[in-house]
Design a protein around this motif. Structure first.
Motif, PDB file in Angstrom:
ATOM      1  N   HIS A  69       0.826  -1.212   0.000  1.00  0.00           N
ATOM      2  CA  HIS A  69       0.000   0.000   0.000  1.00  0.00           C
ATOM      3  C   HIS A  69       0.864   1.267   0.000  1.00  0.00           C
ATOM      4  CE1 HIS A  69      -3.512   2.457   0.586  1.00  0.00           C
ATOM      5  NE2 HIS A  69      -2.942   3.026   1.632  1.00  0.00           N
ATOM      6  N   PHE A  70       1.998   1.220   0.655  1.00  0.00           N
ATOM      7  CA  PHE A  70       2.851   2.401   0.815  1.00  0.00           C
ATOM      8  C   PHE A  70       3.604   2.775  -0.465  1.00  0.00           C
ATOM      9  CE2 PHE A  70       7.018   4.243   1.817  1.00  0.00           C
ATOM     10  CZ  PHE A  70       6.619   5.393   2.479  1.00  0.00           C
ATOM     11  N   TRP A  71       4.219   1.781  -1.111  1.00  0.00           N
ATOM     12  CA  TRP A  71       5.086   2.056  -2.251  1.00  0.00           C
ATOM     13  C   TRP A  71       4.282   2.250  -3.532  1.00  0.00           C
ATOM     14  CZ3 TRP A  71       9.801   3.473  -1.296  1.00  0.00           C
ATOM     15  CH2 TRP A  71      10.414   3.034  -0.127  1.00  0.00           C
ATOM     16  N   PRO A  72       4.733   3.163  -4.388  1.00  0.00           N
ATOM     17  CA  PRO A  72       4.058   3.349  -5.680  1.00  0.00           C
ATOM     18  C   PRO A  72       4.268   2.126  -6.583  1.00  0.00           C
ATOM     19  CG  PRO A  72       5.985   4.780  -5.529  1.00  0.00           C
ATOM     20  CD  PRO A  72       5.832   4.105  -4.198  1.00  0.00           C
ATOM     21  N   GLN A  73       3.384   1.982  -7.546  1.00  0.00           N
ATOM     22  CA  GLN A  73       3.436   0.833  -8.456  1.00  0.00           C
ATOM     23  C   GLN A  73       4.809   0.675  -9.105  1.00  0.00           C
ATOM     24  OE1 GLN A  73       0.159   0.636 -11.305  1.00  0.00           O
ATOM     25  NE2 GLN A  73      -0.966   2.043  -9.977  1.00  0.00           N
ATOM     26  N   HIS A  74       5.393   1.775  -9.524  1.00  0.00           N
ATOM     27  CA  HIS A  74       6.680   1.716 -10.204  1.00  0.00           C
ATOM     28  C   HIS A  74       7.741   1.079  -9.302  1.00  0.00           C
ATOM     29  CE1 HIS A  74      10.563   3.146 -11.757  1.00  0.00           C
ATOM     30  NE2 HIS A  74       9.977   3.009 -12.935  1.00  0.00           N
ATOM     31  N   SER A  75       7.767   1.461  -8.045  1.00  0.00           N
ATOM     32  CA  SER A  75       8.738   0.886  -7.110  1.00  0.00           C
ATOM     33  C   SER A  75       8.481  -0.592  -6.883  1.00  0.00           C
ATOM     34  CB  SER A  75       8.698   1.621  -5.773  1.00  0.00           C
ATOM     35  OG  SER A  75       9.111   2.955  -5.931  1.00  0.00           O
ATOM     36  N   LEU A  76       7.220  -0.960  -6.744  1.00  0.00           N
ATOM     37  CA  LEU A  76       6.876  -2.365  -6.524  1.00  0.00           C
ATOM     38  C   LEU A  76       7.322  -3.236  -7.698  1.00  0.00           C
ATOM     39  CD1 LEU A  76       3.299  -1.945  -5.032  1.00  0.00           C
ATOM     40  CD2 LEU A  76       5.347  -2.658  -3.793  1.00  0.00           C
ATOM     41  N   GLN A  77       7.277  -2.683  -8.890  1.00  0.00           N
ATOM     42  CA  GLN A  77       7.652  -3.461 -10.071  1.00  0.00           C
ATOM     43  C   GLN A  77       9.139  -3.386 -10.409  1.00  0.00           C
ATOM     44  OE1 GLN A  77       6.304  -5.707 -11.970  1.00  0.00           O
ATOM     45  NE2 GLN A  77       4.336  -5.652 -10.948  1.00  0.00           N
ATOM     46  N   HIS A  78       9.814  -2.295 -10.081  1.00  0.00           N
ATOM     47  CA  HIS A  78      11.157  -2.094 -10.601  1.00  0.00           C
ATOM     48  C   HIS A  78      12.272  -1.976  -9.562  1.00  0.00           C
ATOM     49  CE1 HIS A  78       9.395  -1.751 -14.539  1.00  0.00           C
ATOM     50  NE2 HIS A  78       8.546  -0.853 -14.071  1.00  0.00           N
ATOM     51  N   ASP A  79      11.944  -1.789  -8.303  1.00  0.00           N
ATOM     52  CA  ASP A  79      12.976  -1.695  -7.271  1.00  0.00           C
ATOM     53  C   ASP A  79      13.395  -3.111  -6.868  1.00  0.00           C
ATOM     54  OD1 ASP A  79      14.220  -1.656  -4.664  1.00  0.00           O
ATOM     55  OD2 ASP A  79      13.466   0.382  -4.389  1.00  0.00           O
ATOM     56  N   THR A  80      14.592  -3.489  -7.262  1.00  0.00           N
ATOM     57  CA  THR A  80      15.072  -4.852  -7.047  1.00  0.00           C
ATOM     58  C   THR A  80      15.085  -5.234  -5.571  1.00  0.00           C
ATOM     59  OG1 THR A  80      16.443  -4.654  -9.023  1.00  0.00           O
ATOM     60  CG2 THR A  80      16.974  -6.449  -7.521  1.00  0.00           C
ATOM     61  N   TYR A  81      15.586  -4.348  -4.732  1.00  0.00           N
ATOM     62  CA  TYR A  81      15.645  -4.638  -3.299  1.00  0.00           C
ATOM     63  C   TYR A  81      14.245  -4.834  -2.721  1.00  0.00           C
ATOM     64  CZ  TYR A  81      16.403  -4.180   1.691  1.00  0.00           C
ATOM     65  OH  TYR A  81      16.401  -4.406   3.046  1.00  0.00           O
ATOM     66  N   LEU A  82      13.322  -3.948  -3.085  1.00  0.00           N
ATOM     67  CA  LEU A  82      11.945  -4.047  -2.595  1.00  0.00           C
ATOM     68  C   LEU A  82      11.289  -5.330  -3.085  1.00  0.00           C
ATOM     69  CD1 LEU A  82       9.498  -2.862  -1.119  1.00  0.00           C
ATOM     70  CD2 LEU A  82       9.010  -1.524  -3.191  1.00  0.00           C
ATOM     71  N   ARG A  83      11.474  -5.663  -4.347  1.00  0.00           N
ATOM     72  CA  ARG A  83      10.889  -6.902  -4.896  1.00  0.00           C
ATOM     73  C   ARG A  83      11.416  -8.131  -4.153  1.00  0.00           C
ATOM     74  NH1 ARG A  83       8.242  -7.149  -9.716  1.00  0.00           N
ATOM     75  NH2 ARG A  83       9.193  -9.176 -10.162  1.00  0.00           N
ATOM     76  N   GLU A  84      12.698  -8.130  -3.818  1.00  0.00           N
ATOM     77  CA  GLU A  84      13.264  -9.249  -3.069  1.00  0.00           C
ATOM     78  C   GLU A  84      12.644  -9.339  -1.677  1.00  0.00           C
ATOM     79  OE1 GLU A  84      17.523  -9.024  -3.011  1.00  0.00           O
ATOM     80  OE2 GLU A  84      17.656  -9.159  -5.198  1.00  0.00           O
ATOM     81  N   GLU A  85      12.450  -8.188  -1.052  1.00  0.00           N
ATOM     82  CA  GLU A  85      11.821  -8.167   0.273  1.00  0.00           C
ATOM     83  C   GLU A  85      10.387  -8.699   0.197  1.00  0.00           C
ATOM     84  OE1 GLU A  85      10.009  -4.869   3.251  1.00  0.00           O
ATOM     85  OE2 GLU A  85      11.977  -4.407   2.402  1.00  0.00           O
ATOM     86  N   LEU A  86       9.644  -8.246  -0.799  1.00  0.00           N
ATOM     87  CA  LEU A  86       8.263  -8.711  -0.967  1.00  0.00           C
ATOM     88  C   LEU A  86       8.235 -10.211  -1.227  1.00  0.00           C
ATOM     89  CD1 LEU A  86       6.837  -5.857  -3.244  1.00  0.00           C
ATOM     90  CD2 LEU A  86       6.637  -6.072  -0.752  1.00  0.00           C
TER      91      LEU A  86
END
Length: 110
Positions: A69-86
């Protein structure tokens, strides 16, 4: 009357499904967002167990709910570190608690 534990156990499996499908480009962010708001609405009906300590499953569940909910769609799809955490959170929620607890994924109840 639904309890926190039953609610989280049921919704955690659904959340893992939605986030995994989103990360794999199988569903849109709108579907994840709708799931988030439906879950928050259902949460308001939970009365039993809110005074009890958090389970590991619940900590990861609320952390993942916050992140999508917090992160924008672009970050959820393209931020490698965030994607790994998710993905780590998803693996934990899908793994019937056999996957190691991700110690940096600590969420709190709304």
């Amino acid at each position: 009357m639904p309890t926190v534990e039953k609610f989280v156990d049921r919704k955690a499996k659904q959340l893992a499904f939605y986030v995994n499908a989103y990360l794999d480009h199988q569903i849109t962010y709108a579907e994840v967002d709708l799931f988030f708001w439906d879950t928050m609405e259902e949460w308001t009906q939970i009365e039993q167990g809110k005074q009890l300590p958090y389970s590991k499953n619940e900590k990861v569940f609320w952390h993942l709910m916050h992140q999508v909910h917090f992160w924008p769609q672009h970050s959820l799809q393209h931020d490698t570190y965030l994607r790994e955490e998710l993905a780590t959170c998803v693996y934990f929620l899908q793994g019937t608690r056999q996957y190691p607890f991700p110690i940096d994924c600590i969420g709190i109840r709304p």
